[in-house]
Design a protein around this motif. Structure first.
Motif, short mmCIF file in Angstrom:
data_model
loop_
_atom_site.label_atom_id
_atom_site.label_comp_id
_atom_site.label_asym_id
_atom_site.label_seq_id
_atom_site.Cartn_x
_atom_site.Cartn_y
_atom_site.Cartn_z
N LYS A 144 -19.84 45.19 24.02
CA LYS A 144 -19.20 44.83 22.75
C LYS A 144 -19.23 43.33 22.53
O LYS A 144 -19.51 42.85 21.43
CB LYS A 144 -17.77 45.36 22.71
CG LYS A 144 -17.66 46.87 22.68
CD LYS A 144 -16.20 47.30 22.61
CE LYS A 144 -16.10 48.83 22.56
NZ LYS A 144 -14.66 49.27 22.53
N GLN A 145 -18.96 42.58 23.60
CA GLN A 145 -18.97 41.12 23.50
C GLN A 145 -20.40 40.60 23.32
O GLN A 145 -20.63 39.63 22.58
CB GLN A 145 -18.34 40.50 24.76
CG GLN A 145 -18.23 38.98 24.73
CD GLN A 145 -17.34 38.49 23.60
OE1 GLN A 145 -16.37 39.15 23.24
NE2 GLN A 145 -17.68 37.36 23.01
N ILE A 146 -21.35 41.26 23.95
CA ILE A 146 -22.76 40.87 23.81
C ILE A 146 -23.22 41.05 22.37
O ILE A 146 -23.86 40.17 21.78
CB ILE A 146 -23.64 41.69 24.78
CG1 ILE A 146 -23.34 41.30 26.23
CG2 ILE A 146 -25.13 41.47 24.47
CD1 ILE A 146 -23.95 42.22 27.26
N LYS A 147 -22.87 42.19 21.77
CA LYS A 147 -23.27 42.45 20.38
C LYS A 147 -22.62 41.45 19.42
O LYS A 147 -23.22 41.06 18.42
CB LYS A 147 -22.89 43.87 19.99
CG LYS A 147 -23.74 44.93 20.68
CD LYS A 147 -23.30 46.34 20.27
CE LYS A 147 -24.21 47.39 20.92
NZ LYS A 147 -23.80 48.77 20.54
N LYS A 148 -21.42 41.05 19.73
CA LYS A 148 -20.73 40.08 18.89
C LYS A 148 -21.40 38.71 18.98
O LYS A 148 -21.49 37.97 17.98
CB LYS A 148 -19.27 39.98 19.32
CG LYS A 148 -18.43 39.02 18.50
CD LYS A 148 -16.98 39.01 18.99
CE LYS A 148 -16.14 38.01 18.19
NZ LYS A 148 -14.73 37.98 18.66
N THR A 149 -21.90 38.36 20.17
CA THR A 149 -22.48 37.04 20.41
C THR A 149 -23.92 36.93 19.93
O THR A 149 -24.34 35.90 19.38
CB THR A 149 -22.42 36.70 21.92
OG1 THR A 149 -21.07 36.81 22.38
CG2 THR A 149 -22.94 35.30 22.20
N VAL A 150 -24.70 37.98 20.13
CA VAL A 150 -26.14 37.96 19.85
C VAL A 150 -26.41 38.67 18.53
O VAL A 150 -26.35 39.89 18.44
CB VAL A 150 -26.92 38.63 21.00
CG1 VAL A 150 -28.42 38.64 20.69
CG2 VAL A 150 -26.65 37.90 22.32
N THR A 151 -26.73 37.88 17.50
CA THR A 151 -26.90 38.42 16.16
C THR A 151 -28.36 38.36 15.71
O THR A 151 -29.13 37.50 16.14
CB THR A 151 -26.06 37.63 15.15
OG1 THR A 151 -26.54 36.28 15.08
CG2 THR A 151 -24.59 37.63 15.56
N LYS A 152 -28.69 39.27 14.82
CA LYS A 152 -30.05 39.34 14.28
C LYS A 152 -30.44 38.03 13.61
O LYS A 152 -31.58 37.56 13.75
CB LYS A 152 -30.13 40.51 13.30
CG LYS A 152 -31.46 40.64 12.57
CD LYS A 152 -31.39 41.78 11.57
CE LYS A 152 -32.62 41.82 10.69
NZ LYS A 152 -32.53 42.89 9.66
N LYS A 153 -29.52 37.41 12.87
CA LYS A 153 -29.82 36.18 12.15
C LYS A 153 -30.26 35.07 13.10
O LYS A 153 -31.25 34.36 12.84
CB LYS A 153 -28.60 35.74 11.35
CG LYS A 153 -28.83 34.47 10.53
CD LYS A 153 -27.57 34.12 9.72
CE LYS A 153 -27.79 32.85 8.91
NZ LYS A 153 -26.57 32.49 8.13
N GLU A 154 -29.55 34.92 14.22
CA GLU A 154 -29.90 33.86 15.16
C GLU A 154 -31.18 34.19 15.91
O GLU A 154 -31.98 33.29 16.22
CB GLU A 154 -28.75 33.63 16.14
CG GLU A 154 -28.86 32.33 16.92
CD GLU A 154 -27.56 31.96 17.60
OE1 GLU A 154 -27.50 30.85 18.15
OE2 GLU A 154 -26.60 32.76 17.58
N VAL A 155 -31.39 35.46 16.20
CA VAL A 155 -32.64 35.89 16.83
C VAL A 155 -33.83 35.51 15.95
O VAL A 155 -34.83 34.94 16.42
CB VAL A 155 -32.61 37.42 17.08
CG1 VAL A 155 -34.01 37.92 17.46
CG2 VAL A 155 -31.61 37.76 18.18
N GLU A 156 -33.75 35.81 14.67
CA GLU A 156 -34.84 35.48 13.75
C GLU A 156 -35.06 33.96 13.68
O GLU A 156 -36.21 33.51 13.61
CB GLU A 156 -34.53 36.02 12.35
CG GLU A 156 -34.62 37.53 12.25
CD GLU A 156 -34.33 38.02 10.84
OE1 GLU A 156 -33.32 37.55 10.26
OE2 GLU A 156 -35.09 38.86 10.34
N HIS A 157 -33.98 33.20 13.70
CA HIS A 157 -34.10 31.75 13.64
C HIS A 157 -34.95 31.23 14.79
O HIS A 157 -35.89 30.43 14.58
CB HIS A 157 -32.71 31.11 13.69
CG HIS A 157 -32.74 29.61 13.80
ND1 HIS A 157 -32.97 28.78 12.72
CD2 HIS A 157 -32.60 28.79 14.89
CE1 HIS A 157 -32.96 27.52 13.13
NE2 HIS A 157 -32.73 27.50 14.44
N HIS A 158 -34.65 31.65 16.02
CA HIS A 158 -35.43 31.19 17.18
C HIS A 158 -36.88 31.67 17.09
O HIS A 158 -37.82 30.91 17.37
CB HIS A 158 -34.80 31.71 18.47
CG HIS A 158 -33.50 31.06 18.81
ND1 HIS A 158 -33.30 29.70 18.75
CD2 HIS A 158 -32.32 31.59 19.24
CE1 HIS A 158 -32.06 29.42 19.12
NE2 HIS A 158 -31.45 30.54 19.42
#
Length: 495
Positions: free
Chosen positions: A22-36
């Motif tokens: 649950k904490q991992i999903k909260k921290t790792v978001t699609k928007k930030e993944v796309e940015h990198h």
């Protein structure tokens, strides 16, 4: 899942870890993944090839993200220098031996060494291993030593390269002039090998080994030349010209988060990914697309690098019991060179490193799963499956064992040292058209990825890392993995 594997899960992991997803999903978001992903696989980085400005930009980006996410340097800074020797191919040459003249590329190639013009005696030494030299009582001083490539029972060309280094080092100490190995590996045609060796080559540079023994492979499929060479009193002449070399300095990017447990923080989990790709080539026209010459490497391996950055973000906010080393390797595409350098020059004792979770990809063709190459080789198998399923994906096993993928990415340099290691890949069920359309192609661009899947894949990767970093248990190689058990005993000592 069978009862034994279920029992191993609960032996390996404390129950209290369930729920971290649950904490991992909260921290790792699609928007930030796309940015990198869109940055690392952008045209402006020009395919992140070794020795180019693009890979330098990528290295600094990774280091900046480590710092932003709370990952500290493990040494004086985030960069570990990796010295590389770049050799432009020889242009022409010949080898005359046993009254037979061999033409360069057509019948022999140079694995090591540059321009050459020397005549000397020849001795045959079976496989050329130290034991062979001793049992045959061969004098090799100022002679070319001819051997079969590899060793008895060794069928991997990659292993032949490793054995070549061992043989040549020993022969150099004995005063030999060069090593000539007879190549008869049928699974890799000679034409393919000659074409590869005819390209610009890159290898690790060690100033103390600059005068390495020259090494050549000779194509002798019918063994006619080998039979001649076994006669005594022969002379060989080797003439090669046109080679050029230069030394470049590349970077592994390395960071660490110190564990919070007083005892377990002395141990390390290694999370790794390579960040280089293959750069720019000739323009390629794919159906329905404009011509392109930049190999952006979104899947291979901006995807892995972005996953490493997301893991850095999570662990920066959620320190585990064990310490975590984050390793972004250079020069994987040149032969796993960045990871080989680190494994030989570690910034933390390898004997304190208990697992390597490596993230690398050629692509994916199943978004319901991940494929974990080598997971069946160690006792964390059931645990990794549990952590993956908790993130919502199935765990799959190596579907293409004939391609020996486990030996073809950076984790293998740690496995060879004895550290339990796996390759945590996106879902692959076959090396099919969906993979080859993107693998090392100009089509591998960031906009072609399914970011819903990629984000869940990262959740599974980080959940697995979190379990490994917090478990009171330590993974071991399975009892039938003799090669790695022997290395582990040398590294950690016998249990």
């Amino acid at each position: 899942m069978d009862q034994l594997k279920l029992a191993l899960i609960f032996l390996f992991f404390p129950v209290s870890l369930v729920g971290q997803i649950k904490q991992i999903k909260k921290t790792v978001t699609k928007k930030e993944v796309e940015h990198h992903m869109y940055f690392l696989a952008s045209d402006s980085l020009r395919g992140r090839d070794v020795g180019t400005p693009g890979i330098e930009i990528a290295a600094r980006y990774i280091a900046n993200q480590f710092e932003n996410y709370g990952v500290g340097p493990i040494d004086d800074g985030y960069f570990q220098e990796v010295p590389l020797k770049v050799t432009k191919p020889l242009k022409s040459g010949h080898m005359t031996i046993a009254d037979t003249t061999l033409n360069f590329k057509e019948s022999f190639v140079a694995l090591r060494g540059g321009n050459m013009n020397k005549k000397a005696g020849v001795v045959f030494a079976a496989y050329g291993m130290p034991g062979d030299l001793d049992s045959l009582a061969i004098e090799v001083t100022d002679k070319y030593v001819v051997t079969w490539a590899g060793d008895k029972g060794v069928s991997s060309v990659r292993d032949w390269f490793s054995l070549m280094r061992k043989k040549s080092g020993h022969l150099k100490e004995k005063g030999a002039l060069g090593l000539i190995e007879i190549y008869n590996y049928r699974s890799m045609p000679w034409s393919m090998l000659a074409r590869y060796m005819g390209n610009t080559r890159m290898e690790l540079y060690n100033e103390q080994e600059e005068d390495n023994l020259p090494v050549y492979w000779v194509n002798d499929p019918d063994q006619k030349l080998t039979k001649k060479i076994q006669a005594k009193g022969l002379v060989a002449e080797i003439m090669l010209e046109g080679a050029e070399t230069k030394i470049i300095r590349e970077k592994n990017v390395v960071g660490v988060i110190k564990g919070k447990d007083k005892k377990l923080s002395e141990e390390y989990i290694i999370l790794s990914a390579h960040y280089d790709h293959v750069g720019v080539g000739d323009p390629v026209k794919k159906e329905g697309m404009p011509a392109d010459s930049i190999f952006n490497g979104a899947r291979d391996n901006a995807l892995g690098t972005s996953g490493l950055l997301m893991a850095a973000k999570y662990f920066g906010k959620n320190r585990p019991k064990r310490s975590v080393i984050f390793l972004a390797f250079t020069a994987e595409e040149k032969g796993l060179l960045g990871s080989e350098w680190y494994a030989e020059n570690p910034l933390a004792p390898l004997s304190k490193c208990i697992f390597n979770l490596n993230i690398d990809a050629a692509g994916y063709n199943d978004t319901t799963m991940v494929t974990v190459f080598g997971v069946e080789k160690n006792t964390a198998e059931g645990a990794i499956q549990q952590a993956t399923e908790e993130a919502g994906l199935k765990m799959g096993y190596d579907p293409i064992p004939e391609q020996r993928i486990f030996r073809r990415s950076d984790h293998f340099n740690f496995a060879k040292k004895g550290i339990p290691s796996v390759l945590y890949s996106p879902g692959v069920t076959a090396f099919d058209d969906e993979i080859t359309y993107y693998y090392h192609q100009v089509t591998d661009n960031p906009e072609t990825l399914n970011y819903n899947y990629v984000t869940v894949y990262y959740h599974a990767f980080i959940n697995t890392a979190d379990y490994l970093a917090n478990s009171d248990k330590v993974a071991k190689w399975n009892i039938d993995e003799e090669e790695f058990i022997k290395a582990a005993e040398e590294l950690y000592g016998k249990p």
